[in-house]
Scaffold this motif. Structure first.
Motif, PDB file in Angstrom:
ATOM      1  N   ASN A 281      25.855 -55.784 -34.512  1.00 57.02           N
ATOM      2  CA  ASN A 281      26.356 -54.446 -34.839  1.00 57.02           C
ATOM      3  C   ASN A 281      27.878 -54.357 -34.876  1.00 57.02           C
ATOM      4  O   ASN A 281      28.434 -53.258 -34.877  1.00 57.02           O
TER       5      ASN A 281
ATOM      6  N   TYR B 128      29.361 -52.251 -37.873  1.00 53.43           N
ATOM      7  CA  TYR B 128      29.316 -50.789 -37.687  1.00 53.43           C
ATOM      8  C   TYR B 128      30.337 -50.364 -36.646  1.00 53.43           C
ATOM      9  O   TYR B 128      31.019 -49.345 -36.791  1.00 53.43           O
TER      10      TYR B 128
ATOM     11  N   LEU C 166      33.757 -50.157 -37.953  1.00 48.86           N
ATOM     12  CA  LEU C 166      34.002 -48.908 -38.693  1.00 48.86           C
ATOM     13  C   LEU C 166      34.489 -47.831 -37.719  1.00 48.86           C
ATOM     14  O   LEU C 166      35.422 -47.078 -38.020  1.00 48.86           O
TER      15      LEU C 166
ATOM     16  N   GLY D 117      27.621 -47.662 -26.688  1.00 45.94           N
ATOM     17  CA  GLY D 117      27.616 -47.041 -28.005  1.00 45.94           C
ATOM     18  C   GLY D 117      27.812 -45.539 -27.928  1.00 45.94           C
ATOM     19  O   GLY D 117      28.465 -44.940 -28.792  1.00 45.94           O
TER      20      GLY D 117
ATOM     21  N   LEU E 227      25.452 -43.194 -35.674  1.00 43.99           N
ATOM     22  CA  LEU E 227      25.467 -44.273 -34.694  1.00 43.99           C
ATOM     23  C   LEU E 227      25.312 -43.710 -33.280  1.00 43.99           C
ATOM     24  O   LEU E 227      24.561 -44.244 -32.461  1.00 43.99           O
TER      25      LEU E 227
ATOM     26  N   ASP F 227      22.267 -44.374 -30.395  1.00 40.26           N
ATOM     27  CA  ASP F 227      22.493 -44.946 -29.070  1.00 40.26           C
ATOM     28  C   ASP F 227      22.124 -43.964 -27.970  1.00 40.26           C
ATOM     29  O   ASP F 227      21.594 -44.344 -26.924  1.00 40.26           O
TER      30      ASP F 227
END
Lengths: 341, 326
Positions: free
Chosen positions: A268, A271, A274, A316, B99, B103
């Motif tokens: 990941n 991503y 980004l 995350g 995203l 998560d």
């Protein structure tokens, strides 16, 4: 996008509040979780080496994304470009093992990673310029396709003798590993690649006409066209640069970190890069420290399941919340300034 | 194992299409008002997790659905607030939320991983359920599937036959002009964001409480949000065409199951990526059919002209652009 210190302060407060609330919602002790994140990432030299190992691909991808953002492209395909880079490096190592000296072979593997990453990126770019497919959807679709290719390779042509498994292909012999520092599991070559990418990007964007042209085409493609700048060529150039750097990151994951191809080879990081670039306000300057912060969160959260029975995706959550908070704080600030003007 | 009848397979398509319909039609409403909610993929997962957790803890499936739509509406409200009120890039905020919500779903849903929980009970429609063919096809599903079936015509009616729908479309085409005509574009956009987001949330619940019951990492609904976003483009922002695309996609998903059984050595994940090259090819076809050269080529071929025209669908002109001034 220039972000003021005041906005960062507000955003940091928001992130702290939000994360604490999320932790309390699961009944976890927030202070202990935060302490664990810090100790787990910057608590020892060997952990720092692991953080830098994550910092390398994040920085490489984020550098590449600076080019595509500058020309106004959302290169979400960066994740797949990392994957294809890893495929390219693995392919080169498998093809050349035993025929070429290790040093030459490793260099070729990196080059193959760069080429395949750039090629995968150009596919999304051409879909955009010639096919009229929005680069977000083209890139995203290609990410899933890249993931499919890796799984197919691991379970098909490149499967381990005997039984294929999610643990990946057969590891390469240590002679084909990029060497590590003596003080921790971190490859100086990988670190050098990331630093070189930072320097190259700073030079290309700040000291050559490329940066200026990318910005010109991104700002007003029609005007740029009238000035004699072919928008399509610069669009594809930006995509190729981004894909090449992402492909290099993928090659490093194979040659320096995992020493084989695994299903989650990209981790990941595309991503995540980004998010790094967005948090950096799409500018190169803050990329390195923000990538370090994100890498620290990633490494620090690894212990959460063992120590506190929490899912490691907390990193995350914090990373996403950070970007969201800065976007909101900055938007609020800009709006306030506009209203007062 | 007995050979499944074509009717049952078709009924399976209807059930599979339900969450895709809810998500893509919810996004259609949002985008018709000029707002892009790119967070669909994460929203669906977070809503799926919330629905399962709430239904598990309270024992009430209805509360689970309520929680899912609340989550979907709340995430969309963040996108709306940032995009419409603050003027932040909607793509940026939506992408971050995609995203982060994913998560967040994995993190908060960790205690609910791989445990048994309630599911939506089937709700046969009295009288209609016993009809031959149509009964099992359409009238022996659960309430979510019925909702998904009436949603496309309902949304079409709202958008094209009501005054409010006209306002929504006006705002999506030209918010400043709508403002001059006495419409409050930002309010319309916020309402469309929240209602559309709530529908997306229901799609999440349709997975965790019906189609793929339970919660886990991965849940199995990963990637669907992106498909739904692509379907809105495929359907040219028209609810009926978007719905047709969703059903077509569900048909392909169901058709893929026997294919998967034919190749047991290939891991399931390889089949899971199959929709995405299809998505690219479809969007490529859409993109090429907008080209002038293609239009010229199709002009003197009746069938080609019809095909190109059927796929013609312009994006709302102000899509992704916040209103200026006001």
């Amino acid at each position: 996008m220039r972000i003021r210190a005041f906005e960062i302060l507000v955003a940091a407060g928001l992130v702290l509040l939000f994360t604490t609330a999320v932790l309390l919602l699961t009944g976890a002790p927030p202070l202990e979780a935060f302490a664990l994140l810090v100790r787990g990432s910057f608590g020892s030299v060997s952990k720092l080496a692991r953080v830098l190992t994550v910092w390398v691909p994040l920085t490489l991808c984020a550098c590449g994304l600076i080019y595509t953002f500058r020309i106004g492209l959302w290169n979400i395909g960066v994740e797949g470009q990392v994957i294809l880079g890893a495929v390219g490096a693995t392919w080169a190592l498998r093809a050349g093992a035993g025929h070429l000296p290790p040093g030459v072979l490793l260099a070729l593997a990196m080059a193959a990673g760069v080429l395949l990453g750039a090629g995968w990126s150009l596919a999304a770019g051409v879909l955009r310029t010639r096919g009229g497919v929005n680069e977000i959807f083209a890139g995203l679709g290609l990410n899933f396709v890249a993931q499919g290719i890796v799984l197919w390779l691991i379970f098909g042509p490149w499967k381990r003798p005997g039984v294929a498994s999610m643990s990946g292909t057969v590891p390469f012999p240590p002679g084909l590993w990029l060497p590590n520092f003596s003080w921790g599991r971190l490859s100086p070559v990988a670190l050098g690649c990331a630093v070189a990418a930072l320097a190259l990007t700073a030079w290309l964007l700040g000291r050559t006409r490329v940066g200026l042209f990318l910005r010109a085409v991104g700002g007003n493609p029609r005007a740029a066209h009238l000035l004699g700048l072919p928008p399509e060529r610069y669009l594809l150039l930006a995509m190729a640069l981004a894909g090449g750097m992402a492909g290099l990151a993928g090659g490093i994951q194979v040659t320096a970190v995992y020493h084989r191809l695994i299903p989650a080879i990209s981790s990941n990081y595309g991503y995540l890069a980004l998010l790094v670039t967005m948090l950096a306000g799409f500018r190169l300057g803050p990329v390195a420290p923000i990538a370090l912060f994100f890498a620290g969160l990633n490494v620090g959260s690894v212990q959460l399941p063992m120590a506190l029975q929490l899912d490691s995706s907390l990193s995350g959550v914090i990373q996403g919340a950070s970007v969201l908070a800065v976007l909101l704080a900055h938007g609020w600030d800009v709006r306030r300034a506009r209203r007062q003007a | 194992m007995t050979e499944p009848s074509p009717v049952l397979l078709a009924a399976n398509v209807v059930a599979t299409a339900a969450p895709i319909l809810l998500a893509s039609l919810g996004e259609t409403l949002t985008e018709r008002a000029g707002l892009i909610n790119l967070s669909l993929d994460g929203t669906i997962l977070l809503a799926a997790m919330a629905a399962f957790a709430v239904a598990h803890d309270t024992g009430s499936v209805a509360l689970g659905f309520a929680a899912a739509s609340a989550v979907g509406g709340a995430v969309a409200a963040v996108v709306g607030f940032a995009g419409v009120i603050l003027g932040v890039s909607q793509v940026a905020v939506g992408f971050v939320l995609t995203l982060m919500c994913r998560d967040l779903a994995y993190f908060l849903g960790n205690p609910y991983s791989r445990i048994q929980g309630p599911q939506v009970p089937p709700l046969p429609v009295p009288g209609l359920a016993d009809l031959p063919v149509l009964g099992p096809l359409l009238f022996r599903h659960n309430a979510v599937v019925y909702l998904s079936l009436v949603l496309a015509p309902a949304l079409w009616w709202v958008l094209y036959r009501t005054k409010w729908g006209l306002e929504v479309r006006a705002v999506g085409e030209h918010p400043e002009a709508a403002y001059a005509r006495g419409i409050a574009p930002r309010r319309v956009q916020m309402v469309c964001a929240v209602v559309g987001g709530a529908l997306v949330g229901l799609a999440g619940a349709a997975y965790s409480l019906a189609l793929k019951p339970g919660w886990g990492r991965p849940q199995g609904a990963e990637g669907i949000g992106w498909i739904a976003l692509a379907l809105v483009i495929f359907g040219g922002w028209h609810p009926v065409k978007v719905a047709l695309g969703a059903v077509l996609f569900a048909l392909l998903q169901v058709a893929g199951i026997p294919l998967q059984e034919a190749f047991p050595s290939v891991p399931a994940q390889v089949f899971q990526v199959a929709p995405f090259p299809l998505m690219i090819f479809t969007l490529l076809f859409m993109g090429l059919s907008q080209r002038e050269s293609v239009e010229r080529w199709a002009a003197d071929r009746t069938w080609a002209r019809r095909l190109v025209r059927a796929f013609r669908g312009a994006a709302p002109r102000a899509l992704g652009r916040p209103m200026e001034g006001g």
